[in-house]
Enzyme design. Structure first.
Site, PDB file in Angstrom:
ATOM      1  N   LYS A  11       0.877  -1.381   0.003  1.00 48.89           N
ATOM      2  CA  LYS A  11      -0.107  -0.057   0.033  1.00 48.89           C
ATOM      3  C   LYS A  11       0.836   1.357  -0.026  1.00 48.89           C
ATOM      4  CE  LYS A  11      -3.694  -2.122   2.231  1.00 48.89           C
ATOM      5  NZ  LYS A  11      -4.931  -2.190   3.385  1.00 48.89           N
ATOM      6  N   TYR A  51     -12.621  -1.552  -3.283  1.00 46.97           N
ATOM      7  CA  TYR A  51     -13.038  -1.696  -2.056  1.00 46.97           C
ATOM      8  C   TYR A  51     -14.682  -1.759  -1.956  1.00 46.97           C
ATOM      9  CZ  TYR A  51      -8.643  -2.174  -0.058  1.00 46.97           C
ATOM     10  OH  TYR A  51      -7.195  -2.388   0.321  1.00 46.97           O
ATOM     11  N   PHE A  59     -15.525   3.714   7.287  1.00 50.43           N
ATOM     12  CA  PHE A  59     -13.973   4.239   6.825  1.00 50.43           C
ATOM     13  C   PHE A  59     -13.728   3.954   5.450  1.00 50.43           C
ATOM     14  CE2 PHE A  59     -13.997  -0.386   7.903  1.00 50.43           C
ATOM     15  CZ  PHE A  59     -13.440  -1.264   6.731  1.00 50.43           C
ATOM     16  N   ARG A  87      -2.308 -14.483   4.784  1.00 50.09           N
ATOM     17  CA  ARG A  87      -2.790 -13.859   5.958  1.00 50.09           C
ATOM     18  C   ARG A  87      -2.083 -14.092   7.325  1.00 50.09           C
ATOM     19  NH1 ARG A  87      -7.688 -11.019   4.545  1.00 50.09           N
ATOM     20  NH2 ARG A  87      -8.524 -11.387   6.496  1.00 50.09           N
ATOM     21  N   THR A  93      -5.289  -7.012  10.525  1.00 46.92           N
ATOM     22  CA  THR A  93      -5.617  -5.809   9.990  1.00 46.92           C
ATOM     23  C   THR A  93      -5.002  -4.702  10.569  1.00 46.92           C
ATOM     24  OG1 THR A  93      -7.865  -6.896   9.165  1.00 46.92           O
ATOM     25  CG2 THR A  93      -7.476  -4.336   8.944  1.00 46.92           C
ATOM     26  N   ASN A 114      -2.028   0.016   6.683  1.00 46.18           N
ATOM     27  CA  ASN A 114      -1.638  -1.233   7.274  1.00 46.18           C
ATOM     28  C   ASN A 114      -0.670  -2.006   6.335  1.00 46.18           C
ATOM     29  OD1 ASN A 114      -3.498  -2.142   5.532  1.00 46.18           O
ATOM     30  ND2 ASN A 114      -4.611  -3.287   6.837  1.00 46.18           N
ATOM     31  N   HIS A 117      -2.058  -5.348   1.642  1.00 44.54           N
ATOM     32  CA  HIS A 117      -3.363  -6.072   1.453  1.00 44.54           C
ATOM     33  C   HIS A 117      -3.458  -7.794   1.252  1.00 44.54           C
ATOM     34  CE1 HIS A 117      -7.354  -6.976   0.241  1.00 44.54           C
ATOM     35  NE2 HIS A 117      -6.962  -7.550  -0.841  1.00 44.54           N
ATOM     36  N   GLU A 128      -9.598 -10.088  -7.205  1.00 42.08           N
ATOM     37  CA  GLU A 128      -8.859  -9.080  -7.313  1.00 42.08           C
ATOM     38  C   GLU A 128      -7.815  -9.104  -7.981  1.00 42.08           C
ATOM     39  OE1 GLU A 128     -10.062  -8.705  -2.424  1.00 42.08           O
ATOM     40  OE2 GLU A 128      -8.002  -9.398  -3.006  1.00 42.08           O
TER      41      GLU A 128
HETATM   42  P1  CMP Z   1      -7.459  -4.631   3.838  1.00 44.22           P
HETATM   43  O1  CMP Z   1      -6.953  -6.014   4.296  1.00 44.22           O
HETATM   44  O2  CMP Z   1      -6.962  -4.053   2.427  1.00 44.22           O
HETATM   45  O3  CMP Z   1      -8.943  -4.754   3.621  1.00 44.22           O
HETATM   46  C1  CMP Z   1      -9.894  -3.376   4.054  1.00 44.22           C
HETATM   47  C2  CMP Z   1      -8.946  -2.382   4.446  1.00 44.22           C
HETATM   48  O4  CMP Z   1      -9.939  -1.358   5.115  1.00 44.22           O
HETATM   49  C3  CMP Z   1      -7.894  -2.874   5.311  1.00 44.22           C
HETATM   50  O5  CMP Z   1      -7.032  -3.513   5.109  1.00 44.22           O
HETATM   51  C4  CMP Z   1      -7.713  -1.328   6.133  1.00 44.22           C
HETATM   52  O6  CMP Z   1      -6.732  -0.748   5.482  1.00 44.22           O
HETATM   53  C5  CMP Z   1      -9.106  -0.881   5.967  1.00 44.22           C
HETATM   54  N1  CMP Z   1      -9.766  -1.073   7.346  1.00 44.22           N
HETATM   55  C6  CMP Z   1     -10.576  -2.004   7.695  1.00 44.22           C
HETATM   56  N2  CMP Z   1     -10.880  -1.630   8.891  1.00 44.22           N
HETATM   57  C7  CMP Z   1     -10.626  -0.317   9.148  1.00 44.22           C
HETATM   58  C8  CMP Z   1     -10.997   0.572  10.242  1.00 44.22           C
HETATM   59  N3  CMP Z   1     -11.804   0.061  11.340  1.00 44.22           N
HETATM   60  N4  CMP Z   1     -10.734   1.736  10.098  1.00 44.22           N
HETATM   61  C9  CMP Z   1     -10.004   2.319   8.970  1.00 44.22           C
HETATM   62  N5  CMP Z   1      -9.784   1.458   8.172  1.00 44.22           N
HETATM   63  C10 CMP Z   1      -9.891   0.327   8.214  1.00 44.22           C
END
Ligand code: CMP
Length: 141
Positions: A11, A51, A59, A87, A93, A114, A117, A128
């Site tokens: 990311k 997404y 969010f 994972r 996450t 984070n 993905h 995806e």
């Molecule tokens: P990802 O695994 O890419 O899948 C969805 C993304 O949404 C996740 O990683 C985070 O980057 C984001 N995400 C998930 N939960 C939250 C949250 N509670 N607040 C902000 N971002 C979130």
């Protein structure tokens, strides 16, 4: 059933911080093969489309803005049990909950930024991967 392929993105936070090489090294050392990979950017409404399953989440808007804020690496990875093993490698996450030694524990800065993905199912891994790569680009090894 063990699965062969998953999809990942490095990311904007991790790419911008210069951590892409270190993250790819961890991925390869964990036994994943790169089947397709590119540096790209989720410009315009591409992040929203990618997404779309999170459309109703509070969010969603911030996530889309963040994911289109800079370059990313998109890649398809191959390994037995790919989705579950990847994972495990990336961790929870929220980096605050991620296990020691996971990619997110090492490189993520927040639940949103984070670092990486990882697809959550075989079905989503295929969807995806197809979002970013044509069949011809999935060269395998
Ligand atoms: P990802 O695994 O890419 O899948 C969805 C993304 O949404 C996740 O990683 C985070 O980057 C984001 N995400 C998930 N939960 C939250 C949250 N509670 N607040 C902000 N971002 C979130």
């Amino acid at each position: 059933m063990s699965t062969k392929r998953t999809f990942t993105m490095i990311k904007p936070d991790a790419f911008g911080a210069g951590n892409a090489g270190a993250i790819l090294k961890m991925i390869e050392e964990a036994g994943f093969k790169l089947v397709a990979m590119k540096i790209t950017r989720l410009a315009g409404d591409a992040a929203g489309k990618f997404y779309a399953v999170h459309h109703e989440r509070p969010f969603y808007k911030d996530l889309c803005a963040y994911m289109s804020s800079g370059p990313i690496i998109a890649a398809i990875l191959e390994k037995d049990n790919a989705v579950a093993d990847f994972r495990k490698l990336i961790g929870a996450t929220n980096p605050a909950d991620a296990a020691e030694g996971t990619i997110r524990k090492l490189y993520a800065t927040s639940i949103e930024a984070n670092a990486v993905h990882g697809s959550d199912s075989d079905e989503n891994a295929a969807i995806e991967g197809n979002f970013f790569f044509s069949e011809l680009e999935k060269v395998g090894v």
